[in-house]
Design a protein around this motif. Sequence first.
Motif, PDB file in Angstrom:
ATOM      1  N   VAL A 225       0.882  -1.173   0.000  1.00 39.70           N
ATOM      2  CA  VAL A 225       0.000   0.000   0.000  1.00 39.70           C
ATOM      3  C   VAL A 225       0.919   1.223   0.000  1.00 39.70           C
ATOM      4  N   SER A 226       0.686   2.169  -0.911  1.00 41.53           N
ATOM      5  CA  SER A 226       1.670   3.253  -1.087  1.00 41.53           C
ATOM      6  C   SER A 226       1.264   4.565  -0.431  1.00 41.53           C
ATOM      7  N   GLY A 227       0.310   4.498   0.502  1.00 40.51           N
ATOM      8  CA  GLY A 227      -0.082   5.703   1.234  1.00 40.51           C
ATOM      9  C   GLY A 227      -0.819   5.277   2.484  1.00 40.51           C
TER      10      GLY A 227
ATOM     11  N   PHE B 126       0.506   5.371   9.804  1.00 45.27           N
ATOM     12  CA  PHE B 126       0.682   3.913   9.889  1.00 45.27           C
ATOM     13  C   PHE B 126       1.543   3.434   8.714  1.00 45.27           C
ATOM     14  N   TYR B 127       1.318   4.054   7.563  1.00 46.02           N
ATOM     15  CA  TYR B 127       2.142   3.734   6.383  1.00 46.02           C
ATOM     16  C   TYR B 127       3.627   3.931   6.695  1.00 46.02           C
ATOM     17  N   GLY B 128       3.939   5.059   7.328  1.00 45.50           N
ATOM     18  CA  GLY B 128       5.341   5.318   7.696  1.00 45.50           C
ATOM     19  C   GLY B 128       5.868   4.281   8.671  1.00 45.50           C
TER      20      GLY B 128
ATOM     21  N   GLY C  27      11.577   9.809  -2.067  1.00 50.28           N
ATOM     22  CA  GLY C  27      10.855  11.069  -1.853  1.00 50.28           C
ATOM     23  C   GLY C  27       9.546  11.032  -2.628  1.00 50.28           C
ATOM     24  N   THR C  28       9.438  11.831  -3.680  1.00 50.52           N
ATOM     25  CA  THR C  28       8.210  11.879  -4.489  1.00 50.52           C
ATOM     26  C   THR C  28       8.551  11.404  -5.893  1.00 50.52           C
ATOM     27  N   GLN C  29       8.212  10.147  -6.180  1.00 52.68           N
ATOM     28  CA  GLN C  29       8.541   9.580  -7.489  1.00 52.68           C
ATOM     29  C   GLN C  29       7.397   9.906  -8.439  1.00 52.68           C
TER      30      GLN C  29
HETATM   31  C1  15L Z   1       5.351   8.106  -0.545  1.00 56.43           C
HETATM   32  O1  15L Z   1       5.936   7.302   0.149  1.00 56.43           O
HETATM   33  C2  15L Z   1       4.113   7.737  -1.288  1.00 56.43           C
HETATM   34  O2  15L Z   1       4.123   6.413  -1.739  1.00 56.43           O
HETATM   35  C3  15L Z   1       3.812   8.663  -2.437  1.00 56.43           C
HETATM   36  O3  15L Z   1       2.492   8.482  -2.844  1.00 56.43           O
HETATM   37  C4  15L Z   1       4.070  10.140  -2.087  1.00 56.43           C
HETATM   38  O4  15L Z   1       3.148  10.567  -1.149  1.00 56.43           O
HETATM   39  C5  15L Z   1       5.467  10.310  -1.563  1.00 56.43           C
HETATM   40  O5  15L Z   1       5.750   9.409  -0.504  1.00 56.43           O
HETATM   41  C6  15L Z   1       5.782  11.750  -1.095  1.00 56.43           C
HETATM   42  O6  15L Z   1       6.226  11.949   0.034  1.00 56.43           O
HETATM   43  O7  15L Z   1       5.587  12.655  -1.905  1.00 56.43           O
END
Ligand code: 15L
Length: 272
Positions: A73-75, A137-139, A166-168
């Motif tokens: 999950v990416s967020g 929680f993601y972090g 960072g922000t891909q």
């Molecule tokens: C991340 O880890 C997220 O997956 C991505 O969606 C962005 O929010 C990115 O960080 C960010 O910090 O911009």
Amino acid sequence: MSGPVLVTGAAGRVGTVLREGLPERGWPVRSLDVVELPEPRPGEETLVADVTDLGALTAATAGAAAVVHLAGVSGESTWAAVSSANIQGTWTVLEAARRTGVGRVVLASSNHATGFTRRPASGPLGEHDGPARPDTFYGVTKVAGEALGSLYADRYGLDVVCLRIGTQAPEPPTTRALATWLSPRDTVALVDAALRAPSPGFRVVWGTSANTRGWWDLAAARELGYQPQDDAEQFAAALVAAHGEPDPADPVHARVGGEFTLPAYDAEEEAP
Ligand code: 15L
């Protein structure tokens, strides 16, 4: 190293860039995702599996040169969803690598492992200035992923490189991303360096382009061989004209995790 690089989460944003870019750098790719992969490239192997399925992941990892683990999950999400996909999933990938004797795993970590860290007033933040300070929680799951990587490196001798991305994105989407952007081209260069570095052991490195406004020190990534080509500054004039100069007093700009540190990202808000 021989054999393909197994890329988990290959259908996602970063995975899509790597499916194109890694073969151009000489890495054949075995792409795995929980959904069917669109348009397989010539020479690409594709697999559909859930990243928490140890049997499927062990079979998928066998014969690979290395694993690049992006799936999850990416967020922010509910604890149940994000802990299963991201913590259980990362354990599964590392355990599959151990069982099959694959010696190197590159883990997609995130700046949100340290998101509540205050932005430095001056000078860059090194990895050691960024202890676990998750903003969501993601972090927390990214901190746990790094801890699992450390365990598998120390106990089982795997090389594990954690990329605190960072922000891909194709272009920086916000003024915050003028500091945090990782371009597609630099994404490939960073993963390539993490795959090639001789015997890295366990490493945690920041993953951004060479952004003029960046606040993360890229020395550790450069030590792996990463040579970033891009700088978000080329997009600054347009973003600042549209949104104004980032105000360091604005909570979005005061902490490295940006909007993830705001009350709206309280996962209670996400609970069913
Ligand atoms: C991340 O880890 C997220 O997956 C991505 O969606 C962005 O929010 C990115 O960080 C960010 O910090 O911009």
